[in-house]
Scaffold this motif. Structure first.
Motif, PDB file in Angstrom:
ATOM      1  N   ALA A   1       0.896  -1.422  -0.059  1.00  0.00           N
ATOM      2  CA  ALA A   1      -0.360  -0.020  -0.123  1.00  0.00           C
ATOM      3  C   ALA A   1       0.588   1.405   0.197  1.00  0.00           C
ATOM      4  O   ALA A   1       0.936   2.166  -1.385  1.00  0.00           O
ATOM      5  CB  ALA A   1      -0.948   0.128   1.152  1.00  0.00           C
ATOM      6  N   SER A   2       2.123   1.017   0.208  1.00  0.00           N
ATOM      7  CA  SER A   2       3.204   2.054   0.739  1.00  0.00           C
ATOM      8  C   SER A   2       3.291   2.411  -0.473  1.00  0.00           C
ATOM      9  O   SER A   2       3.740   3.294  -1.219  1.00  0.00           O
ATOM     10  CB  SER A   2       3.958   1.918   1.356  1.00  0.00           C
ATOM     11  OG  SER A   2       5.111   3.013   2.520  1.00  0.00           O
TER      12      SER A   2
ATOM     13  N   LEU B   1      -8.461  -1.259  -4.116  1.00  0.00           N
ATOM     14  CA  LEU B   1      -8.045  -1.449  -2.696  1.00  0.00           C
ATOM     15  C   LEU B   1      -8.018   0.967  -2.424  1.00  0.00           C
ATOM     16  O   LEU B   1      -7.976   1.046  -3.205  1.00  0.00           O
ATOM     17  CB  LEU B   1      -6.422  -1.584  -3.281  1.00  0.00           C
ATOM     18  CG  LEU B   1      -6.261  -2.696  -3.358  1.00  0.00           C
ATOM     19  CD1 LEU B   1      -4.685  -2.743  -3.998  1.00  0.00           C
ATOM     20  CD2 LEU B   1      -6.512  -4.079  -2.691  1.00  0.00           C
ATOM     21  N   ASP B   2      -8.365   0.803  -1.465  1.00  0.00           N
ATOM     22  CA  ASP B   2      -8.402   1.665  -0.409  1.00  0.00           C
ATOM     23  C   ASP B   2      -6.764   2.051  -0.010  1.00  0.00           C
ATOM     24  O   ASP B   2      -6.234   1.332   1.345  1.00  0.00           O
ATOM     25  CB  ASP B   2      -9.776   2.472   0.420  1.00  0.00           C
ATOM     26  CG  ASP B   2     -10.426   2.883   1.003  1.00  0.00           C
ATOM     27  OD1 ASP B   2      -9.283   4.245   0.658  1.00  0.00           O
ATOM     28  OD2 ASP B   2     -11.302   3.824   1.053  1.00  0.00           O
ATOM     29  N   LEU B   3      -6.467   3.161  -0.719  1.00  0.00           N
ATOM     30  CA  LEU B   3      -5.347   3.389   0.104  1.00  0.00           C
ATOM     31  C   LEU B   3      -5.177   4.601   1.049  1.00  0.00           C
ATOM     32  O   LEU B   3      -4.135   5.027   1.366  1.00  0.00           O
ATOM     33  CB  LEU B   3      -4.137   3.920  -1.321  1.00  0.00           C
ATOM     34  CG  LEU B   3      -3.963   3.549  -2.613  1.00  0.00           C
ATOM     35  CD1 LEU B   3      -2.802   3.912  -3.257  1.00  0.00           C
ATOM     36  CD2 LEU B   3      -3.426   2.625  -1.501  1.00  0.00           C
ATOM     37  N   ARG B   4      -6.315   5.326   1.145  1.00  0.00           N
ATOM     38  CA  ARG B   4      -6.729   5.783   2.680  1.00  0.00           C
ATOM     39  C   ARG B   4      -6.430   4.453   3.838  1.00  0.00           C
ATOM     40  O   ARG B   4      -6.055   5.443   4.617  1.00  0.00           O
ATOM     41  CB  ARG B   4      -8.199   6.696   2.739  1.00  0.00           C
ATOM     42  CG  ARG B   4      -8.543   7.096   1.315  1.00  0.00           C
ATOM     43  CD  ARG B   4     -10.099   7.918   1.862  1.00  0.00           C
ATOM     44  NE  ARG B   4     -10.347   6.309   1.286  1.00  0.00           N
ATOM     45  CZ  ARG B   4     -11.468   6.813   1.817  1.00  0.00           C
ATOM     46  NH1 ARG B   4     -12.281   7.676   1.715  1.00  0.00           N
ATOM     47  NH2 ARG B   4     -12.535   5.750   1.662  1.00  0.00           N
TER      48      ARG B   4
ATOM     49  N   ASP C   1      -6.805   7.472  -4.646  1.00  0.00           N
ATOM     50  CA  ASP C   1      -6.836   6.758  -2.794  1.00  0.00           C
ATOM     51  C   ASP C   1      -7.578   4.618  -3.786  1.00  0.00           C
ATOM     52  O   ASP C   1      -7.731   4.479  -3.324  1.00  0.00           O
ATOM     53  CB  ASP C   1      -7.405   6.935  -2.122  1.00  0.00           C
ATOM     54  CG  ASP C   1      -7.394   8.689  -1.601  1.00  0.00           C
ATOM     55  OD1 ASP C   1      -5.821   8.293  -1.128  1.00  0.00           O
ATOM     56  OD2 ASP C   1      -7.589   9.511  -0.961  1.00  0.00           O
TER      57      ASP C   1
ATOM     58  N   LEU D   1       2.301   2.156  -3.153  1.00  0.00           N
ATOM     59  CA  LEU D   1       1.092   2.268  -4.167  1.00  0.00           C
ATOM     60  C   LEU D   1       1.017   3.528  -4.295  1.00  0.00           C
ATOM     61  O   LEU D   1       0.517   4.336  -5.142  1.00  0.00           O
ATOM     62  CB  LEU D   1      -0.633   0.984  -3.894  1.00  0.00           C
ATOM     63  CG  LEU D   1       0.337   0.225  -4.121  1.00  0.00           C
ATOM     64  CD1 LEU D   1      -1.022  -1.073  -4.363  1.00  0.00           C
ATOM     65  CD2 LEU D   1       0.231   0.241  -6.612  1.00  0.00           C
ATOM     66  N   ARG D   2       0.841   4.053  -3.053  1.00  0.00           N
ATOM     67  CA  ARG D   2       0.709   5.740  -2.556  1.00  0.00           C
ATOM     68  C   ARG D   2       1.541   6.322  -3.262  1.00  0.00           C
ATOM     69  O   ARG D   2       1.561   7.461  -3.435  1.00  0.00           O
ATOM     70  CB  ARG D   2       0.511   6.522  -1.027  1.00  0.00           C
ATOM     71  CG  ARG D   2      -0.376   5.549  -0.449  1.00  0.00           C
ATOM     72  CD  ARG D   2      -0.051   5.782   1.030  1.00  0.00           C
ATOM     73  NE  ARG D   2      -1.510   4.783   2.007  1.00  0.00           N
ATOM     74  CZ  ARG D   2      -1.196   4.003   2.474  1.00  0.00           C
ATOM     75  NH1 ARG D   2       0.093   3.559   2.974  1.00  0.00           N
ATOM     76  NH2 ARG D   2      -2.378   3.417   3.087  1.00  0.00           N
TER      77      ARG D   2
ATOM     78  N   CYS E   1       0.768  -3.014 -12.524  1.00  0.00           N
ATOM     79  CA  CYS E   1       0.570  -1.843 -12.099  1.00  0.00           C
ATOM     80  C   CYS E   1       1.302  -0.447 -13.022  1.00  0.00           C
ATOM     81  O   CYS E   1       1.624  -0.325 -13.993  1.00  0.00           O
ATOM     82  CB  CYS E   1       1.276  -1.226 -10.522  1.00  0.00           C
ATOM     83  SG  CYS E   1       0.366   0.219  -9.866  1.00  0.00           S
TER      84      CYS E   1
ATOM     85  N   VAL F   1      -6.178  -3.809   4.020  1.00  0.00           N
ATOM     86  CA  VAL F   1      -4.854  -3.537   4.611  1.00  0.00           C
ATOM     87  C   VAL F   1      -4.200  -4.492   5.794  1.00  0.00           C
ATOM     88  O   VAL F   1      -4.745  -4.674   6.977  1.00  0.00           O
ATOM     89  CB  VAL F   1      -4.002  -2.302   4.449  1.00  0.00           C
ATOM     90  CG1 VAL F   1      -3.021  -1.884   5.059  1.00  0.00           C
ATOM     91  CG2 VAL F   1      -4.954  -1.206   3.218  1.00  0.00           C
TER      92      VAL F   1
END
Length: 176
Positions: free
Chosen positions: A15-16, A62-65, A80, A18-19, A44, A161
């Motif tokens: 996730a990090s 996926l919700d990057l928040r 996000d 992807l952010r 990606c 996550v």
């Protein structure tokens, strides 16, 4: 009855990454490769750069928040929200398995956005248990044709996550 589990989760490290990639490239999308050039690596891309087929299956957004163990209260938007797709025939082979998106050191092939970062995305899998399979038996996955019509899934009521891949798909104890 058990709530239907998410078909895909992401590790905190993935996730990090992807952010970071969303900060650099804008909105993202993922497609679980079915072989060929990159083996079975998740790929990606900038959102919309990979053409989704009508029969491709959405494993989840996926919700990057979110942080570790958090569930989404609202639908993710813009950078996000990272949709994760798989081809229909590959989904049929994997439908009994939760995809755990992880990241490891190394360089994958040049098609995926993380290639220059010295990291590569990696798919791990966890077989759903009997209760989860029962809960999923009434779940009709969204396909590319639905997405093209503007249909979007709601937020996941369950965490997406995980801290580490082993939290989602533990490695059995090894005997020496």
């Amino acid at each position: 009855m058990t709530a239907a589990p998410p078909r895909a989760v992401v590790t905190a490290a993935a996730a990090s990454l992807l952010r970071h990639l969303a900060d650099v490239h804008g909105p993202l999308m993922l497609h679980q490769s079915g072989g060929c050039c990159d083996g079975s690596a998740p790929m990606c891309f900038p959102l919309g750069e990979f053409v989704i087929g009508d029969r491709d299956v959405l494993l989840g957004v996926l919700d990057l928040r979110l942080g570790v163990g958090e569930a989404g209260a609202t639908e993710p938007q813009d950078d996000d929200a990272v949709p994760l797709w798989i081809s229909g025939p590959q989904f049929d082979a994997w439908k009994h398995t939760q995809l755990v998106l992880d990241v490891v050191p190394g360089r994958g092939a040049g098609f995926s956005l993380e290639a220059p970062e010295g990291l590569r995305l990696l798919s791990r899998g966890r077989v759903f248990d009997a209760d989860e399979l029962t809960a999923l038996s009434t779940d009709t996955p969204m396909v590319g044709a639905d997405w093209a019509l503007g249909v979007r899934p709601g937020p996941s009521p369950l965490p997406l996550v995980v801290a580490e891949a082993a939290d989602a798909c533990p490695v059995p104890n090894r005997q020496s």
